[in-house]
Enzyme design. Structure first.
Site, PDB file in Angstrom:
ATOM      1  CG  ASP A 164      -3.590  -0.190   1.521  1.00  0.00           C
ATOM      2  OD1 ASP A 164      -2.818   0.293   2.130  1.00  0.00           O
ATOM      3  OD2 ASP A 164      -4.228  -1.279   1.643  1.00  0.00           O
ATOM      4  N   GLY A 188     -10.200  -4.387  -8.305  1.00  0.00           N
ATOM      5  CA  GLY A 188     -10.983  -5.614  -8.619  1.00  0.00           C
ATOM      6  C   GLY A 188     -10.829  -6.778  -7.712  1.00  0.00           C
ATOM      7  CG  HIS A 248      -8.658   0.001   3.792  1.00  0.00           C
ATOM      8  ND1 HIS A 248      -9.323  -0.270   4.689  1.00  0.00           N
ATOM      9  CD2 HIS A 248      -7.423  -0.012   3.982  1.00  0.00           C
ATOM     10  CE1 HIS A 248      -8.648  -0.986   5.587  1.00  0.00           C
ATOM     11  NE2 HIS A 248      -7.370  -0.721   5.198  1.00  0.00           N
ATOM     12  CG  LEU A 277      -6.069  -9.135  -0.094  1.00  0.00           C
ATOM     13  CD1 LEU A 277      -7.453  -8.503  -0.329  1.00  0.00           C
ATOM     14  CD2 LEU A 277      -5.269  -9.139  -1.255  1.00  0.00           C
ATOM     15  CB  ALA A 278       0.132  -7.628   2.971  1.00  0.00           C
ATOM     16  N   GLY A 279      -1.880  -4.698   1.908  1.00  0.00           N
ATOM     17  CA  GLY A 279      -1.943  -3.484   0.870  1.00  0.00           C
ATOM     18  C   GLY A 279      -2.316  -3.894  -0.608  1.00  0.00           C
ATOM     19  CD  GLU A 323      -4.122   1.332   7.418  1.00  0.00           C
ATOM     20  OE1 GLU A 323      -5.107   0.771   6.940  1.00  0.00           O
ATOM     21  OE2 GLU A 323      -2.936   1.526   6.593  1.00  0.00           O
ATOM     22  CG  HIS A 331      -8.072  -4.839  -1.639  1.00  0.00           C
ATOM     23  ND1 HIS A 331      -6.913  -4.844  -2.606  1.00  0.00           N
ATOM     24  CD2 HIS A 331      -7.723  -4.855  -0.678  1.00  0.00           C
ATOM     25  CE1 HIS A 331      -5.899  -5.079  -1.839  1.00  0.00           C
ATOM     26  NE2 HIS A 331      -6.491  -4.776  -0.509  1.00  0.00           N
ATOM     27  CG  HIS A 336      -7.492  -1.816   9.897  1.00  0.00           C
ATOM     28  ND1 HIS A 336      -7.168  -3.097   9.594  1.00  0.00           N
ATOM     29  CD2 HIS A 336      -7.092  -0.941   9.004  1.00  0.00           C
ATOM     30  CE1 HIS A 336      -6.385  -2.985   8.487  1.00  0.00           C
ATOM     31  NE2 HIS A 336      -6.273  -1.734   8.146  1.00  0.00           N
TER      32      HIS A 336
END
Length: 386
Positions: free
Chosen positions: A277, A251, A218, A310-312, A131, A253, A197
């Site tokens: 993720d 719920g 995602h 958010l990080a994963g 990724e 992301h 991204h």
């Protein structure tokens, strides 16, 4: 001595329909059939399970870590084994460990680890997901902006060479930073190219899809959104019946209403599928973790950088399935397909993964009556029991 194994007791979902009062037949690590309980061959070794259901093993195409290990921080075959083991307890039987944007040296080490895992037949490992680093700075998310860069000839050559050493390779790129020619070169050697991204407009995204990209990473997160005059990556993805889309169903992301809209838009052709993720916290009680020298905090069901990004995700696959069933309202079997059959189709590996029809690899999950993971089997062998 016969290698034939007959597993009976629970209901069996083969990926398409339910079987009651039946047995799953396994031979040499593959499904040989599903038969009535009274039709089990005399030479089969019988295993009786108590209640619940047998369902296809989950296929997760975006797994950054697990068991206390983040792949970026330790790109080794030992890490891959730990990650696969950690996710098996949540029903995942096939996964793509995912390397987040990093240096060339870390990418080389990750590919070497993937090759070693393939040679050592690490249970659950089916390839890699790289990724980045060829992403959009405007939609970087948790990716380190200092490491994001365009794709050059050496990067492309490295990916093409890696595909020869790996059973499957998924690469996430931004549609505006990687050219259609580069995408076509990857697709031509069976690298699955996903747009993510990315801040591209719909025309640029569609050009990437026309060049051979077949997936979106995602959905809704870290991409240009659907607008009334510019559909963005979201609109280009939802309007293309040939493009699969990963979804983080926690719920946090993505709003449930947006998920429902996406499912309606993708009701024909390629599907939305579930990804976790997940980071290194899966299967542990870790409260903090580190990526590229930055601290990620685990709290309130989410993983975030200090600035709130958010990080994963703090998510495992059985919980994602349950969310789609109980919150979104999907029939349970459709939520199961989103975690098994649909990601297998997105990777073009549905001949062997994502279902329990004859010829499939015998990777499956025994769920309790409460839909919790009781046991997990990979390649016909039990690897986890609660």
């Amino acid at each position: 001595m016969s290698d034939l194994l007959a597993i009976s007791g629970p209901r069996i979902f083969d990926g398409h329909r339910w079987h009651d009062d039946a047995a799953l037949l396994i031979e040499f690590g593959h499904v040989s059939g599903i038969v009535g309980a009274d039709d089990i061959p005399a030479n089969a070794k019988r295993v009786q399970l108590d209640g619940g259901s047998i369902v296809p093993g989950f296929v997760d195409l975006q797994v950054n870590g697990g068991g206390g290990v983040l792949f970026n921080n330790a790109p080794t075959v030992a890490s891959l084994r730990t990650i696969c083991t950690a996710h098996a307890q949540f029903g995942t039987t096939a996964l793509l460990p995912t390397l987040i944007t990093d240096t060339v040296e870390v990418n080389v080490a990750a590919i070497a680890a993937g090759k070693a895992a393939t040679e050592q037949r690490v249970a659950g490992f089916i390839g890699l997901h790289l990724e980045g680093p060829h992403l959009s700075l405007a939609r970087k998310g948790t990716h380190d902006p200092a490491l994001i860069r365009p794709m050059d000839d050496s990067d492309l050559a490295r990916l093409i060479a890696a595909r020869k050493d790996l059973p499957n390779l998924l690469v996430t790129v931004a549609a505006e930073t990687v050219t259609p020619t580069q995408i076509r070169a990857m697709a031509d050697v069976d690298i699955i190219v996903s747009v993510g991204h990315s801040d591209a407009d719909a025309a640029t995204t569609s050009a990437a899809f026309n060049a051979g990209a077949s997936m979106a990473t995602h959905l809704f997160n870290a991409m240009s959104q659907l607008g009334n005059r510019e559909p963005g990556v979201v609109g280009a993805t939802l309007s293309n019946d040939n493009v699969h889309a990963g979804l983080i169903a926690d719920g946090i992301h993505v709003h449930p209403a947006a998920i429902a809209i996406a499912l309606r838009a993708k009701s024909q052709g390629s599907h939305v599928f579930l990804v976790t993720d997940a980071m290194s916290q899966t299967g542990t009680d870790l409260k903090t973790l580190t990526l590229n020298g930055r601290t990620i905090t685990r709290a309130d069901g989410a993983l975030r950088l200090a600035d709130g990004t958010l990080a994963g995700a703090d998510l495992d696959m059985i919980d994602a399935v349950e969310f789609m069933h109980t919150t979104i309202g999907l029939p349970f079997e459709e939520a199961l397909r989103m975690a098994s059959l649909y990601p297998a189709e997105a990777m073009h590996i549905e001949d062997e993964y994502g279902h329990l029809e004859p010829g499939a690899i015998a990777s499956f999950v025994h769920l309790s009556d409460q839909r919790k993971v009781s046991a997990t089997w990979i390649d016909g062998a039990e690897v986890f029991r609660a």
